[in-house]
Design a protein around this motif. Structure first.
Motif, PDB file in Angstrom:
ATOM      1  N   ASP A  88       1.020  -1.209   0.135  1.00 10.27           N
ATOM      2  CA  ASP A  88       0.036  -0.105   0.110  1.00 10.27           C
ATOM      3  C   ASP A  88       0.884   1.201  -0.099  1.00 10.27           C
ATOM      4  OD1 ASP A  88      -1.857   2.299   0.623  1.00 10.27           O
ATOM      5  OD2 ASP A  88      -3.206   0.832   1.567  1.00 10.27           O
ATOM      6  N   ILE A  89       0.784   2.031  -0.996  1.00  8.60           N
ATOM      7  CA  ILE A  89       1.666   3.166  -1.139  1.00  8.60           C
ATOM      8  C   ILE A  89       1.339   4.328  -0.184  1.00  8.60           C
ATOM      9  CG2 ILE A  89       0.499   4.567  -2.944  1.00  8.60           C
ATOM     10  CD1 ILE A  89       4.308   3.620  -3.231  1.00  8.60           C
ATOM     11  N   ASN A  90       0.136   4.108   0.522  1.00  6.97           N
ATOM     12  CA  ASN A  90       0.010   5.128   1.380  1.00  6.97           C
ATOM     13  C   ASN A  90       0.292   4.696   2.824  1.00  6.97           C
ATOM     14  OD1 ASN A  90      -1.585   6.696  -0.378  1.00  6.97           O
ATOM     15  ND2 ASN A  90      -3.057   5.221  -0.423  1.00  6.97           N
ATOM     16  N   ALA A  91       1.321   3.737   2.921  1.00  9.51           N
ATOM     17  CA  ALA A  91       1.482   3.256   4.165  1.00  9.51           C
ATOM     18  C   ALA A  91       2.746   4.415   4.702  1.00  9.51           C
ATOM     19  CB  ALA A  91       2.056   1.728   4.394  1.00  9.51           C
ATOM     20  N   GLY A  92       2.528   5.384   5.049  1.00 19.91           N
ATOM     21  CA  GLY A  92       3.390   6.417   5.421  1.00 19.91           C
ATOM     22  C   GLY A  92       4.051   6.048   6.763  1.00 19.91           C
ATOM     23  N   CYS A  93       4.520   7.236   7.504  1.00 23.18           N
ATOM     24  CA  CYS A  93       4.946   7.129   8.695  1.00 23.18           C
ATOM     25  C   CYS A  93       5.047   8.585   9.373  1.00 23.18           C
ATOM     26  CB  CYS A  93       6.575   6.763   8.692  1.00 23.18           C
ATOM     27  SG  CYS A  93       7.251   6.997  10.459  1.00 23.18           S
ATOM     28  N   SER A  94       4.300   8.914  10.643  1.00 27.44           N
ATOM     29  CA  SER A  94       4.138  10.093  11.019  1.00 27.44           C
ATOM     30  C   SER A  94       5.373  10.832  11.343  1.00 27.44           C
ATOM     31  CB  SER A  94       3.159  10.151  12.193  1.00 27.44           C
ATOM     32  OG  SER A  94       3.554   9.371  13.175  1.00 27.44           O
ATOM     33  N   LEU A  95       6.279   9.982  11.964  1.00 25.62           N
ATOM     34  CA  LEU A  95       7.674  10.394  12.233  1.00 25.62           C
ATOM     35  C   LEU A  95       8.311  10.972  11.102  1.00 25.62           C
ATOM     36  CD1 LEU A  95       9.919  11.041  14.362  1.00 25.62           C
ATOM     37  CD2 LEU A  95      10.219   8.500  14.232  1.00 25.62           C
ATOM     38  N   ALA A  96       8.440  10.209  10.056  1.00 24.32           N
ATOM     39  CA  ALA A  96       9.137  10.724   8.758  1.00 24.32           C
ATOM     40  C   ALA A  96       8.483  12.053   8.223  1.00 24.32           C
ATOM     41  CB  ALA A  96       8.974   9.420   7.742  1.00 24.32           C
ATOM     42  N   ASP A  97       7.201  12.166   8.071  1.00 24.01           N
ATOM     43  CA  ASP A  97       6.506  13.216   7.955  1.00 24.01           C
ATOM     44  C   ASP A  97       6.658  14.264   8.617  1.00 24.01           C
ATOM     45  OD1 ASP A  97       5.287  11.494   5.778  1.00 24.01           O
ATOM     46  OD2 ASP A  97       3.220  11.383   6.496  1.00 24.01           O
ATOM     47  N   LYS A 171      25.738  16.340  24.195  1.00 25.72           N
ATOM     48  CA  LYS A 171      24.557  17.651  23.827  1.00 25.72           C
ATOM     49  C   LYS A 171      24.437  17.552  22.338  1.00 25.72           C
ATOM     50  CE  LYS A 171      24.751  21.064  27.359  1.00 25.72           C
ATOM     51  NZ  LYS A 171      26.062  21.185  28.087  1.00 25.72           N
ATOM     52  N   MET A 172      23.021  17.635  22.052  1.00 26.37           N
ATOM     53  CA  MET A 172      22.901  17.482  20.465  1.00 26.37           C
ATOM     54  C   MET A 172      21.786  18.764  20.251  1.00 26.37           C
ATOM     55  SD  MET A 172      22.859  13.260  19.731  1.00 26.37           S
ATOM     56  CE  MET A 172      21.612  12.774  20.473  1.00 26.37           C
ATOM     57  N   VAL A 173      21.787  18.985  18.895  1.00 24.59           N
ATOM     58  CA  VAL A 173      20.709  19.887  18.475  1.00 24.59           C
ATOM     59  C   VAL A 173      19.836  18.749  17.886  1.00 24.59           C
ATOM     60  CG1 VAL A 173      20.174  21.650  17.021  1.00 24.59           C
ATOM     61  CG2 VAL A 173      22.322  21.563  17.688  1.00 24.59           C
ATOM     62  N   ILE A 174      18.720  18.888  18.408  1.00 23.97           N
ATOM     63  CA  ILE A 174      17.568  18.024  18.328  1.00 23.97           C
ATOM     64  C   ILE A 174      16.406  18.381  17.228  1.00 23.97           C
ATOM     65  CG2 ILE A 174      16.271  16.192  19.175  1.00 23.97           C
ATOM     66  CD1 ILE A 174      18.025  15.930  21.358  1.00 23.97           C
ATOM     67  N   TRP A 175      16.179  17.896  16.209  1.00 21.01           N
ATOM     68  CA  TRP A 175      14.754  18.254  15.438  1.00 21.01           C
ATOM     69  C   TRP A 175      13.565  17.846  16.389  1.00 21.01           C
ATOM     70  CZ3 TRP A 175      13.616  20.644  11.057  1.00 21.01           C
ATOM     71  CH2 TRP A 175      12.525  20.315  10.537  1.00 21.01           C
ATOM     72  N   ASP A 176      12.468  18.549  16.165  1.00 19.10           N
ATOM     73  CA  ASP A 176      11.377  18.483  17.115  1.00 19.10           C
ATOM     74  C   ASP A 176      10.134  17.597  16.552  1.00 19.10           C
ATOM     75  OD1 ASP A 176       9.608  18.747  19.354  1.00 19.10           O
ATOM     76  OD2 ASP A 176       8.957  20.726  18.708  1.00 19.10           O
ATOM     77  N   GLY A 177      10.653  16.292  16.290  1.00 21.09           N
ATOM     78  CA  GLY A 177       9.580  15.490  15.625  1.00 21.09           C
ATOM     79  C   GLY A 177       9.201  14.167  16.423  1.00 21.09           C
ATOM     80  N   ALA A 178       8.228  13.591  16.146  1.00 21.25           N
ATOM     81  CA  ALA A 178       7.743  12.411  17.017  1.00 21.25           C
ATOM     82  C   ALA A 178       6.825  11.601  16.236  1.00 21.25           C
ATOM     83  CB  ALA A 178       7.088  12.936  18.171  1.00 21.25           C
ATOM     84  N   CYS A 179       6.675  10.424  16.767  1.00 22.32           N
ATOM     85  CA  CYS A 179       5.822   9.384  15.956  1.00 22.32           C
ATOM     86  C   CYS A 179       4.629   9.558  17.006  1.00 22.32           C
ATOM     87  CB  CYS A 179       6.552   7.739  16.401  1.00 22.32           C
ATOM     88  SG  CYS A 179       5.390   6.460  16.421  1.00 22.32           S
ATOM     89  N   HIS A 180       3.375   9.315  16.456  1.00 24.62           N
ATOM     90  CA  HIS A 180       2.055   9.622  16.845  1.00 24.62           C
ATOM     91  C   HIS A 180       1.837   8.476  17.846  1.00 24.62           C
ATOM     92  CE1 HIS A 180       1.047   6.962  13.825  1.00 24.62           C
ATOM     93  NE2 HIS A 180      -0.446   7.148  14.227  1.00 24.62           N
TER      94      HIS A 180
END
Ligand code: 13P
Ligand code: SF4
Length: 316
Positions: A88-97, A171-180
């Motif tokens: 299913d091509i719609n199988a995405g990922c909220s974290l990647a998005d 210490k790291m600069v961290i992008w503000d993403g998450a998995c729902h």
């Protein structure tokens, strides 16, 4: 439809899938989060690191990737001469998005001189902007392979990034993403379950937020969680990750008990990843029969993304 008829049809479809697979020299790779029926017919079931290693090594002509889009894309990056298809091509990922490549590129520009480490849950374009890819299995090892004074950008999962930062002291600069899915477990619900089952060990994936990881008695990647439940003396577990993993846990330890950790959503306490669950055996059959949807990647992006994944594989 009666249950008997449905079971008979499923058995027929599974037989047809196996036949097509042999005819086409295809390999079925599945992630532990997909439905148990698919895990049972796959040639290989693994977490994202093991699946990428398998994709790089297979001699099949077709890779049927039963997982989500970024995983199939990773297989294509590693095996460009193979046909990679996803049911299913719609199988995405909220974290990647949560990490669009255009915004990530700006973020990198704002922090010059940093080494960019990206979790595998990213698009090919984000991987092309990355120095080293990692998964939850090898993230600590990869960070620790860098000199202590190396400036690091980590993306896109803030929970995993902060967890690694606490573990390594970096210490790291961290992008503000998450998995729902992992971001939404209910602390109160987990504590309630622990009260009802005091012997049960709370186990969690590092994509969960700090308050969940703090109460967890074991934190680890998908494969580490599976291994832990097999080897631990405990007889029951409260599992704070996608509940698809329980299929393998039960297989390895049929006499143990697994309680899926409840999510915040009172309507649905199941915490399933709806993207992973878009895969089913009918779509798997159609995809193998028609050899689509197929994953394609611009060659320039692929070559850049390959370098960052290769560095991970060499370090793993
Ligand atoms: P793993 O790297 O543990 O397989 O995790 C993949 C994933 O999508 C977690 O949500
Ligand atoms: Fe992505 Fe989360 Fe689903 Fe894993 S569980 S595939 S991180 S949305």
């Amino acid at each position: 439809m009666s249950l008997i008829k449905k079971n008979k049809e499923s058995k027929e479809i599974i037989k047809d899938i196996k036949k097509l697979k042999a005819e086409k020299n295809a390999v079925i790779l599945a992630h532990y989060y997909v439905d148990g029926t698919i895990q049972d017919i796959a040639d290989f079931v693994g977490d994202s690191l093991a699946l990428s290693q398998k994709s790089a090594a297979t001699d099949a002509d077709i890779i049927v990737f039963v997982g989500v889009h970024f995983m199939a894309e990773t297989a294509k990056i590693l095996s460009p001469d193979k046909k990679v298809i996803l049911p299913d091509i719609n199988a995405g990922c909220s974290l990647a998005d949560s990490c669009p490549d255009v915004d990530f590129e700006e973020f990198i520009k704002k922090h010059p001189g940093h080494t960019v480490i990206s979790y595998i849950n990213t698009s090919a374009k984000v991987k092309a902007l990355t120095d080293i890819v990692c998964t939850s299995t090898n993230a600590v090892k990869i960070i620790e392979s860098l000199p202590e004074d190396e400036k690091i950008i980590f993306g896109p999962d803030r929970n995993l990034g902060n967890y690694i930062s606490r573990l390594t002291g970096r210490k790291m600069v961290i992008w503000d993403g998450a998995c729902h899915v992992h971001n939404e477990f209910s602390l109160e619900g987990i504590i309630e379950q622990k009260k009802l089952n005091p012997e049960a060990k709370i186990i969690a994936h590092p994509e969960c937020p700090k308050q969940i990881l703090t109460v967890a008695e074991f934190v680890g990647s998908t494969s580490a969680l599976i291994k832990y439940t097999k080897e631990a003396e405990a007889n029951s577990f409260i599992v704070a990750t996608e509940p698809g993993v329980i299929h393998e846990m039960k297989k390895l330890s049929p006499d143990k008990f697994f309680i899926p950790a409840p999510g915040e959503d009172a309507e649905c306490a199941c915490s399933e990843c709806e993207f992973m669950k878009l895969n089913n055996i009918i779509k798997l059959y159609d995809c193998l029969k028609n050899e689509e949807p197929e994953i394609t990647i611009d060659e320039e992006i692929r070559k850049k993304a390959y370098k960052s994944i290769k560095r991970m594989l060499d370090l793993s």
